[in-house]
Enzyme design. Sequence first.
Site, PDB file in Angstrom:
ATOM      1  N   ASP A   1       0.827  -1.214   0.000  1.00 52.03           N
ATOM      2  CA  ASP A   1       0.000   0.000   0.000  1.00 52.03           C
ATOM      3  C   ASP A   1       0.864   1.267   0.000  1.00 52.03           C
ATOM      4  OD1 ASP A   1      -2.306   1.484   0.032  1.00 52.03           O
ATOM      5  OD2 ASP A   1      -2.728   1.154   2.155  1.00 52.03           O
TER       6      ASP A   1
ATOM      7  N   HIS B   1       2.928   3.371  -8.981  1.00 53.10           N
ATOM      8  CA  HIS B   1       2.783   1.927  -9.234  1.00 53.10           C
ATOM      9  C   HIS B   1       4.026   1.383  -9.937  1.00 53.10           C
ATOM     10  CE1 HIS B   1      -1.163   1.964  -7.625  1.00 53.10           C
ATOM     11  NE2 HIS B   1      -1.721   2.654  -8.613  1.00 53.10           N
TER      12      HIS B   1
ATOM     13  N   LEU C   1      11.452 -19.954  -4.532  1.00 50.37           N
ATOM     14  CA  LEU C   1      10.451 -19.096  -3.873  1.00 50.37           C
ATOM     15  C   LEU C   1       9.141 -19.246  -4.634  1.00 50.37           C
ATOM     16  CD1 LEU C   1       9.857 -16.621  -1.866  1.00 50.37           C
ATOM     17  CD2 LEU C   1      10.198 -15.183  -3.878  1.00 50.37           C
TER      18      LEU C   1
HETATM   19  C1  FPP Z   1      -1.804   0.116  -3.451  1.00 50.65           C
HETATM   20  O1  FPP Z   1      -1.350   1.455  -3.439  1.00 50.65           O
HETATM   21  C2  FPP Z   1      -1.256  -0.600  -4.586  1.00 50.65           C
HETATM   22  C3  FPP Z   1      -1.989  -1.209  -5.561  1.00 50.65           C
HETATM   23  C4  FPP Z   1      -3.452  -1.251  -5.576  1.00 50.65           C
HETATM   24  C5  FPP Z   1      -1.333  -1.872  -6.698  1.00 50.65           C
HETATM   25  C6  FPP Z   1      -0.140  -2.711  -6.342  1.00 50.65           C
HETATM   26  C7  FPP Z   1       0.575  -3.021  -7.562  1.00 50.65           C
HETATM   27  C8  FPP Z   1       1.894  -2.949  -7.749  1.00 50.65           C
HETATM   28  C9  FPP Z   1       2.888  -2.616  -6.700  1.00 50.65           C
HETATM   29  C10 FPP Z   1       2.398  -3.237  -9.086  1.00 50.65           C
HETATM   30  C11 FPP Z   1       3.328  -4.404  -9.108  1.00 50.65           C
HETATM   31  C12 FPP Z   1       2.648  -5.705  -9.024  1.00 50.65           C
HETATM   32  C13 FPP Z   1       2.875  -6.705  -9.889  1.00 50.65           C
HETATM   33  C14 FPP Z   1       2.271  -8.044  -9.650  1.00 50.65           C
HETATM   34  C15 FPP Z   1       3.708  -6.533 -11.093  1.00 50.65           C
HETATM   35  P1  FPP Z   1      -2.421   2.599  -3.553  1.00 50.65           P
HETATM   36  O2  FPP Z   1      -2.585   2.962  -4.981  1.00 50.65           O
HETATM   37  O3  FPP Z   1      -3.692   2.185  -2.890  1.00 50.65           O
HETATM   38  O4  FPP Z   1      -1.749   3.755  -2.770  1.00 50.65           O
HETATM   39  P2  FPP Z   1      -2.493   4.912  -1.967  1.00 50.65           P
HETATM   40  O5  FPP Z   1      -3.225   4.241  -0.837  1.00 50.65           O
HETATM   41  O6  FPP Z   1      -1.373   5.771  -1.522  1.00 50.65           O
HETATM   42  O7  FPP Z   1      -3.410   5.600  -2.938  1.00 50.65           O
END
Ligand code: FPP
Length: 254
Positions: free
Chosen positions: A25, A42, A136
Amino acid sequence: MPVFPERQDSGSAFPIPTHIAIIMDGNGRWALSRGLPRLAGHRAGTENLRRIIEACIEFGIRYLTIYAFSTENWGRPKEEVEGLMEIFEDVIDHELQELQDQGVQLRHIGRLDRLDPVFRNKVLHALQYTSDNSRLVLNVAFNYGGRDEIVNAIQRIIQDKIDPQEITAELVNRYLFTAGVPDPDLIIRTSGELRGSNFLIWQGAYSEWYFPPVYWPDFDKEQLRLALEEYGHRERRYGRVDQPREEQVDGHAH
Ligand code: FPP
């Protein structure tokens, strides 16, 4: 279940969890705090995932489950959803061989139906391609929701006409997306949010939780080491009270 090679000596003075799960997150806030668009967060999160996979291998962790995209994330702005899908596809197109070389076995939890067929086929190919690896297990929660997983399990248990007397926790485990994967020992949620957000709600019943106050792109190897150290100090009792022998009267624990 894969047969793992001998654990490398991670040099840790603490017990290393077999399975860690991470809610990655804070990508959005990481980007906004730098005046960047959310998708840049991201992308930085994806770079970080690569580093954390390597660190997990070095620490001797066997299973890493990551929350990549929840059933609720479809409700994000169209541009962000499309950008995330591009990132996932890009990772499969360009990083599959690297994962294979590292000995990473990819698994998926969640629903693949109703996804774009080209994308779905790429995912299925990646799972098949890495299926013999055993260093892993990287379990990717994509289009995943814990309640959806339990609903899916109930539907299939009923379809299979299982006798109610035979429904045990072990049987339910076999109907979950995570069948064959041990429960997570440690669940980490970055960014300081203190919620479970529908992640591994059955499997996490006795997991230890850890909430580092950093955004996911900043959760580096040292942060992971601190999490493992903290985990190593936790006393896991699974609802029991460990009494000195002479105080145990009925031999039962609750
Ligand atoms: C949460 O941060 C993150 C996500 C919903 C997406 C997670 C995805 C990645 C890290 C990309 C890599 C993954 C793979 C499998 C290649 P948020 O957007 O909710 O952050 P915020 O709470 O600050 O808005």
